[in-house]
Write a protein that holds these residues in place. Structure first.
Motif, PDB file in Angstrom:
ATOM      1  N   GLY A   1       0.653  -1.292  -0.088  1.00 21.26           N
ATOM      2  CA  GLY A   1       0.079   0.055   0.017  1.00 21.26           C
ATOM      3  C   GLY A   1       0.794   1.272  -0.123  1.00 21.26           C
ATOM      4  N   ALA A   2       2.231   1.147   0.018  1.00 19.96           N
ATOM      5  CA  ALA A   2       2.893   2.460   0.105  1.00 19.96           C
ATOM      6  C   ALA A   2       3.344   2.604  -1.114  1.00 19.96           C
ATOM      7  N   SER A   3       3.512   4.113  -1.560  1.00 16.10           N
ATOM      8  CA  SER A   3       4.112   4.452  -2.922  1.00 16.10           C
ATOM      9  C   SER A   3       5.377   3.730  -3.181  1.00 16.10           C
ATOM     10  N   GLU A   4       5.730   3.753  -4.714  1.00 16.37           N
ATOM     11  CA  GLU A   4       6.962   3.273  -4.979  1.00 16.37           C
ATOM     12  C   GLU A   4       8.145   3.815  -4.289  1.00 16.37           C
ATOM     13  N   ARG A   5       8.353   5.276  -4.088  1.00 20.12           N
ATOM     14  CA  ARG A   5       9.427   5.818  -3.570  1.00 20.12           C
ATOM     15  C   ARG A   5       9.461   5.456  -2.081  1.00 20.12           C
TER      16      ARG A   5
ATOM     17  N   ILE B   1       5.983  -7.463   1.658  1.00 23.37           N
ATOM     18  CA  ILE B   1       4.880  -6.634   0.711  1.00 23.37           C
ATOM     19  C   ILE B   1       3.938  -7.671   1.057  1.00 23.37           C
ATOM     20  N   SER B   2       2.983  -7.736   1.840  1.00 18.96           N
ATOM     21  CA  SER B   2       2.214  -8.663   2.059  1.00 18.96           C
ATOM     22  C   SER B   2       1.213  -9.182   0.963  1.00 18.96           C
ATOM     23  N   HIS B   3       0.620  -8.610   0.157  1.00 20.47           N
ATOM     24  CA  HIS B   3      -0.212  -8.799  -0.881  1.00 20.47           C
ATOM     25  C   HIS B   3       0.071  -7.568  -2.038  1.00 20.47           C
ATOM     26  N   CYS B   4       0.450  -8.247  -3.306  1.00 19.31           N
ATOM     27  CA  CYS B   4       0.487  -7.311  -4.241  1.00 19.31           C
ATOM     28  C   CYS B   4       0.481  -8.084  -5.685  1.00 19.31           C
ATOM     29  N   VAL B   5       0.667  -7.413  -6.768  1.00 17.01           N
ATOM     30  CA  VAL B   5       1.060  -8.249  -7.953  1.00 17.01           C
ATOM     31  C   VAL B   5       2.044  -7.212  -8.646  1.00 17.01           C
ATOM     32  N   LEU B   6       2.755  -7.681  -9.568  1.00 20.45           N
ATOM     33  CA  LEU B   6       3.863  -6.936 -10.495  1.00 20.45           C
ATOM     34  C   LEU B   6       2.898  -6.096 -11.398  1.00 20.45           C
ATOM     35  N   ASP B   7       3.504  -4.803 -11.464  1.00 19.61           N
ATOM     36  CA  ASP B   7       2.642  -3.777 -12.597  1.00 19.61           C
ATOM     37  C   ASP B   7       2.959  -4.331 -13.954  1.00 19.61           C
ATOM     38  N   ALA B   8       3.899  -5.190 -14.272  1.00 21.41           N
ATOM     39  CA  ALA B   8       3.961  -5.621 -15.628  1.00 21.41           C
ATOM     40  C   ALA B   8       3.131  -6.696 -15.883  1.00 21.41           C
TER      41      ALA B   8
ATOM     42  N   PRO C   1      -4.477  -0.352  -9.782  1.00 20.45           N
ATOM     43  CA  PRO C   1      -3.913   0.533  -8.653  1.00 20.45           C
ATOM     44  C   PRO C   1      -3.263  -0.125  -7.622  1.00 20.45           C
ATOM     45  N   GLY C   2      -2.054   0.224  -7.283  1.00 21.76           N
ATOM     46  CA  GLY C   2      -1.363  -0.604  -6.124  1.00 21.76           C
ATOM     47  C   GLY C   2      -0.532  -1.652  -6.419  1.00 21.76           C
ATOM     48  N   ALA C   3      -0.441  -1.948  -7.780  1.00 22.02           N
ATOM     49  CA  ALA C   3       0.612  -2.804  -8.262  1.00 22.02           C
ATOM     50  C   ALA C   3       1.930  -2.285  -8.029  1.00 22.02           C
ATOM     51  N   ILE C   4       2.983  -3.143  -7.755  1.00 18.54           N
ATOM     52  CA  ILE C   4       4.177  -2.939  -7.670  1.00 18.54           C
ATOM     53  C   ILE C   4       5.088  -2.823  -8.397  1.00 18.54           C
ATOM     54  N   THR C   5       6.255  -2.090  -8.538  1.00 20.57           N
ATOM     55  CA  THR C   5       7.227  -2.123  -9.773  1.00 20.57           C
ATOM     56  C   THR C   5       8.216  -3.243  -9.687  1.00 20.57           C
TER      57      THR C   5
END
Length: 267
Positions: A140-144, A159-166, A171-175
């Motif tokens: 839920g935190a920003s990339e920076r 990062i307990s729950h995420c998907v890769l933005d690729a 919204p909220g997908a990580i880089t």
């Protein structure tokens, strides 16, 4: 602001039970508490319930079906007072996400239009989380802000729950940068399925999981928010796809336990 306690459960069968994998699988349940009294009552009920144990006991006995980890999604509940972390730790809270979606006093969120990163208060908060021995969840935190947390932390991050933005433009997908920064701390990214997706099949989820493993390695990938039917029999499914027993065990739960063991003993 209303505090929210996110309760994570180890579930789905006893280790070694016939027809079951030898590794517990993760399910997620969110419980909302509106006061400190309610939080204390929740902790008392967890401690009194049969087969429920807080993750402060990392080595799980074979007869235990469920382990509960209490966490807070958003540091707003602290109202800027980091000294409250020690009290929350005493009450049983072991995970805290400083920023959850939208920015707060700690820094920018993944849903904010402007990414200003971590604030000075956020840096103080991170140091105190490390000091008391709580797991820092950068979901839920920003990339920076995520990268800054990873650079400053003295313990592995989640990062307990995420998907890769690729993989998913949601919204909220990580880089890639966030994923690699988390892995560099010794931490774990929990791959799940996008909340915006109406249905995500098992094959889709496995593809997300395997791309994350290819990016940061099996030792830095775990399970995020995933439908139980996708998780059922996951160990056997991964082994059938050519995964080693050690990689499957690590991703299904071993990596999360490793991080918990490393962090919870620091306070």
């Amino acid at each position: 602001m209303v505090p929210r306690a996110a309760v994570l459960l180890w579930a789905d069968g006893l280790p070694g039970e016939a027809g079951q994998p030898a590794y517990p699988e993760l399910a997620r349940l969110t419980v909302t508490v509106t006061s400190r009294a309610e939080l204390e009552l929740l902790l008392l009920r967890v401690r009194a319930a049969e087969h429920l144990h807080l993750l402060e006991v990392v080595e799980v006995p074979a007869h235990v079906r469920t382990v509960v980890v209490l966490g807070l999604a958003d540091a707003g509940v602290l109202d800027g007072d980091v000294t409250l972390l020690a009290e929350l730790h005493r009450l049983g809270v072991r995970v805290l996400a400083p920023i959850h979606g939208h920015g707060n006093a700690a820094g920018s969120g993944a849903l904010d239009r402007v990414d200003a990163g971590l604030t000075e208060h956020g840096q103080v908060l991170l140091a105190e989380l490390n000091a008391v021995g709580m797991v820092v969840d950068a979901a839920g935190a920003s990339e920076r802000a995520t990268v800054q947390m990873c650079e400053l932390t003295r313990a592995p991050l989640l990062i307990s729950h995420c998907v890769l933005d690729a993989d998913c433009a949601v919204p909220g997908a990580i880089t890639v940068g966030q994923a690699r920064a988390c892995a560099a701390t010794g931490g774990v990214i929990g791959i799940g399925t996008p909340a915006t997706a109406a249905t995500v099949g098992a094959e889709d989820f496995l593809a997300l999981l395997e791309r994350a493993v290819a990016l940061v390695g099996a030792e830095h990938v775990g399970l995020g928010a995933v439908a139980p039917e996708v998780l059922r029999g996951l160990d056997g499914t991964l082994r059938a796809r050519g995964w080693s027993a050690s990689d499957a065990a690590a991703v299904i739960g071993g990596n999360a336990v490793r991080v918990a063991r490393q962090v919870l003993g620091r306070g």
